[in-house]
Write a protein that holds these residues in place. Structure first.
Motif, PDB file in Angstrom:
ATOM      1  N   LYS A 195     -34.723   0.255  49.215  1.00 14.48           N
ATOM      2  CA  LYS A 195     -35.477  -0.873  49.763  1.00 14.48           C
ATOM      3  C   LYS A 195     -35.131  -1.099  51.230  1.00 14.48           C
ATOM      4  O   LYS A 195     -33.967  -0.971  51.626  1.00 14.48           O
ATOM      5  N   VAL A 196     -36.161  -1.427  51.997  1.00 16.06           N
ATOM      6  CA  VAL A 196     -35.983  -1.738  53.410  1.00 16.06           C
ATOM      7  C   VAL A 196     -36.533  -3.136  53.675  1.00 16.06           C
ATOM      8  O   VAL A 196     -37.347  -3.656  52.905  1.00 16.06           O
ATOM      9  N   ASN A 199     -38.923  -5.940  58.651  1.00 16.58           N
ATOM     10  CA  ASN A 199     -38.851  -5.462  60.036  1.00 16.58           C
ATOM     11  C   ASN A 199     -38.713  -3.942  60.098  1.00 16.58           C
ATOM     12  O   ASN A 199     -39.346  -3.278  60.937  1.00 16.58           O
ATOM     13  N   GLU A 200     -37.894  -3.384  59.207  1.00 20.81           N
ATOM     14  CA  GLU A 200     -37.734  -1.929  59.181  1.00 20.81           C
ATOM     15  C   GLU A 200     -39.026  -1.253  58.735  1.00 20.81           C
ATOM     16  O   GLU A 200     -39.382  -0.178  59.242  1.00 20.81           O
ATOM     17  N   TYR A 201     -39.724  -1.878  57.803  1.00 21.44           N
ATOM     18  CA  TYR A 201     -41.016  -1.340  57.368  1.00 21.44           C
ATOM     19  C   TYR A 201     -42.001  -1.319  58.529  1.00 21.44           C
ATOM     20  O   TYR A 201     -42.700  -0.315  58.755  1.00 21.44           O
ATOM     21  N   LEU A 202     -42.086  -2.412  59.285  1.00 22.89           N
ATOM     22  CA  LEU A 202     -43.016  -2.473  60.423  1.00 22.89           C
ATOM     23  C   LEU A 202     -42.656  -1.442  61.486  1.00 22.89           C
ATOM     24  O   LEU A 202     -43.543  -0.799  62.062  1.00 22.89           O
ATOM     25  N   MET A 243     -44.506   4.570  49.316  1.00 26.33           N
ATOM     26  CA  MET A 243     -43.842   3.275  49.239  1.00 26.33           C
ATOM     27  C   MET A 243     -44.611   2.381  48.275  1.00 26.33           C
ATOM     28  O   MET A 243     -45.743   2.678  47.901  1.00 26.33           O
ATOM     29  N   GLU A 244     -43.973   1.293  47.874  1.00 22.04           N
ATOM     30  CA  GLU A 244     -44.645   0.342  46.998  1.00 22.04           C
ATOM     31  C   GLU A 244     -45.755  -0.387  47.750  1.00 22.04           C
ATOM     32  O   GLU A 244     -45.803  -0.382  48.985  1.00 22.04           O
ATOM     33  N   ALA A 245     -46.638  -1.040  46.979  1.00 23.53           N
ATOM     34  CA  ALA A 245     -47.785  -1.709  47.589  1.00 23.53           C
ATOM     35  C   ALA A 245     -47.454  -3.109  48.080  1.00 23.53           C
ATOM     36  O   ALA A 245     -48.107  -3.618  48.999  1.00 23.53           O
ATOM     37  N   ASP A 246     -46.456  -3.754  47.482  1.00 21.78           N
ATOM     38  CA  ASP A 246     -46.174  -5.156  47.797  1.00 21.78           C
ATOM     39  C   ASP A 246     -44.700  -5.354  48.125  1.00 21.78           C
ATOM     40  O   ASP A 246     -43.838  -4.600  47.680  1.00 21.78           O
ATOM     41  N   PHE A 247     -44.450  -6.423  48.906  1.00 23.03           N
ATOM     42  CA  PHE A 247     -43.081  -6.836  49.176  1.00 23.03           C
ATOM     43  C   PHE A 247     -42.540  -7.610  47.982  1.00 23.03           C
ATOM     44  O   PHE A 247     -43.268  -8.336  47.307  1.00 23.03           O
ATOM     45  N   GLU A 248     -41.264  -7.432  47.741  1.00 24.08           N
ATOM     46  CA  GLU A 248     -40.623  -8.111  46.624  1.00 24.08           C
ATOM     47  C   GLU A 248     -40.393  -9.577  46.967  1.00 24.08           C
ATOM     48  O   GLU A 248     -39.838  -9.912  48.019  1.00 24.08           O
ATOM     49  N   ARG A 249     -40.848 -10.439  46.080  1.00 20.99           N
ATOM     50  CA  ARG A 249     -40.669 -11.866  46.328  1.00 20.99           C
ATOM     51  C   ARG A 249     -39.187 -12.233  46.256  1.00 20.99           C
ATOM     52  O   ARG A 249     -38.446 -11.729  45.447  1.00 20.99           O
ATOM     53  N   GLY A 250     -38.797 -13.135  47.133  1.00 23.99           N
ATOM     54  CA  GLY A 250     -37.394 -13.565  47.156  1.00 23.99           C
ATOM     55  C   GLY A 250     -36.575 -12.796  48.172  1.00 23.99           C
ATOM     56  O   GLY A 250     -35.888 -13.394  48.993  1.00 23.99           O
ATOM     57  N   THR A 251     -36.639 -11.464  48.123  1.00 25.54           N
ATOM     58  CA  THR A 251     -35.849 -10.653  49.054  1.00 25.54           C
ATOM     59  C   THR A 251     -36.652 -10.231  50.283  1.00 25.54           C
ATOM     60  O   THR A 251     -36.076  -9.911  51.321  1.00 25.54           O
ATOM     61  N   GLY A 252     -37.977 -10.202  50.177  1.00 25.77           N
ATOM     62  CA  GLY A 252     -38.798  -9.774  51.303  1.00 25.77           C
ATOM     63  C   GLY A 252     -38.663  -8.304  51.628  1.00 25.77           C
ATOM     64  O   GLY A 252     -38.939  -7.881  52.748  1.00 25.77           O
ATOM     65  N   SER A 253     -38.238  -7.499  50.654  1.00 26.94           N
ATOM     66  CA  SER A 253     -38.052  -6.062  50.888  1.00 26.94           C
ATOM     67  C   SER A 253     -39.144  -5.270  50.186  1.00 26.94           C
ATOM     68  O   SER A 253     -39.855  -5.788  49.324  1.00 26.94           O
ATOM     69  N   ILE A 254     -39.269  -4.017  50.580  1.00 27.93           N
ATOM     70  CA  ILE A 254     -40.242  -3.122  49.978  1.00 27.93           C
ATOM     71  C   ILE A 254     -39.561  -1.785  49.723  1.00 27.93           C
ATOM     72  O   ILE A 254     -38.690  -1.357  50.501  1.00 27.93           O
ATOM     73  N   ALA A 255     -39.911  -1.129  48.611  1.00 26.05           N
ATOM     74  CA  ALA A 255     -39.220   0.097  48.186  1.00 26.05           C
ATOM     75  C   ALA A 255     -39.941   1.327  48.710  1.00 26.05           C
ATOM     76  O   ALA A 255     -41.171   1.407  48.665  1.00 26.05           O
TER      77      ALA A 255
END
Length: 368
Positions: A195-196, A199-202, A243-255
């Motif tokens: 997970k990133v 900001n790292e995703y952008l 990568m996953e389609a959505d950001f994880e709620r709570g952590t704001g990360s994406i896998a």
């Protein structure tokens, strides 16, 4: 006398200036490795469950054994299902016999109607009976098909090439529909999920779009390193796939998902490790940590002006890199106190002693 006294005072003040090592900052481009904790999963992982109730009659494989697609794993007792198939076959034969009899009756009556011996109403009645018999055949075929399907469920086969996991039920055990018999895993290749932050995703997406716009492919996508749980580096490199389609709620990360080849089956499903990627940072400055101090979560350095006076300045590190902070908030030629920050204070005049890049960087560890 007054003139001589004044000259001696200036020399005395000059002698009192503290000699402090000073580093002149220069921008540079560096490759920064960054690690992310990852979960390792098989490319295929399937739970093999019983579809019907029965006793485990035979087990054809052992735990940890490699099996091929379609290979028989378990055999459940099938007497009941065999009887169901035999009964369905008997009903099928009976239905076909009745349909054939009805067809012969229609043919016989058709001859009599053609000779005007009987009325056509009797022929229509016979045709209706034949249609009913034909529908009974369809019903019997459906019952037979279901019986054969149930019988096939008593033989459990491997859905693909893979390795057999733990077998909780032994020969003679009673299993019901839905009970887990084992797992089959295909670990010829594995996925590493990490997970990133947003900001790292952008940052990654902007770099990717920039590379795509000039027809280039990001080099690090095919050169991702996996660090195993014992700290050793996995010998084969991975490829960033998706990568996953959505950001994880709570952590704001994406896998993100990386695929690693696993020809020796060293990596197992459910293992852990770290994915290491290398990012190129351009026009940044390396600030030695020993040149900085921290007050209430803010980082500071001592800058040296043209008059050799000390000025306190705060800065925001982008990240740590070994014994350095990476920052982009400086300018070419800025001078900072390299070491001995305990000996100076804001506004103090010093005697700067220039430090070379070799002394400042090459003799210090840059391991992350």
């Amino acid at each position: 006398m007054s003139s001589c006294s004044s000259g001696n005072g200036k020399n005395a003040n000059k002698e009192k200036l503290v000699n402090i090592p000073v580093l002149e900052l220069k921008s540079r481009d560096i490759e920064v490795p960054k690690t992310y904790v990852c979960d390792i999963q098989a490319v295929q992982f399937v739970e093999v469950r019983a579809k019907v109730e029965g006793f485990v009659d035979r087990i054809y494989v052992d735990e940890g054994q490699f099996v091929k697609k379609g290979q028989t794993l378990f055999q459940l007792t099938s007497n009941e299902f065999n009887e169901m198939v035999n009964s369905a076959n008997a009903k099928m034969m009976q239905a076909r016999a009745e349909a054939k009899s009805a067809s012969l009756e229609v043919e016989r009556l058709q001859v009599l109607v053609d000779k005007n011996i009987i009325s056509s109403s009797e022929l229509e009645l016979a045709k209706s009976k034949r249609a009913v018999a034909e529908s009974i055949i369809l019903e019997a075929e459906s019952i037979l098909k279901n019986a054969k399907t149930g019988l096939s469920y008593t033989t459990i086969k491997a859905p693909f090439d893979g390795i057999v996991d733990r077998i909780p039920y032994k020969t003679g055990s009673l299993v019901t529909a839905g009970d887990l018999l084992t797992n089959i895993t295909d670990i010829s290749e594995v996925f590493a999920y990490y997970k990133v932050t947003e900001n790292e995703y952008l940052q990654y997406m902007r770099e990717k779009m920039e590379e795509d716009s000039v027809g280039l492919k990001e080099e690090f996508e095919d050169d991702i390193t996996l660090i195993l749980s014992d700290g050793m580096e996995y010998p084969l490199k991975g490829k960033l796939e998706t990568m996953e389609a959505d950001f994880e709620r709570g952590t704001g990360s994406i896998a993100f998902r990386v695929r690693f080849p696993n020809p020796d089956q060293l990596l197992k499903h459910g293992a852990s490790g770290k994915v290491q990627m290398t990012n190129m940072l351009e026009d940044i400055y390396l600030i030695p940590q020993k040149s900085t101090f921290e007050i209430q979560d803010y980082n500071y350095v001592y800058m040296i002006g043209k008059d050799n006076k000390v000025v306190v300045r705060s800065f925001r590190p982008m990240q740590r890199f070994g014994v350095y902070y990476i920052s982009d908030g400086f300018q070419e030629g800025d001078r900072i106190i390299f070491e001995g920050i305990q000996q100076v204070s804001d506004g103090m005049e010093i005697e700067p002693s220039p430090v070379t890049e070799l002394e400042a960087y090459d003799t210090l560890s840059t391991s992350n």
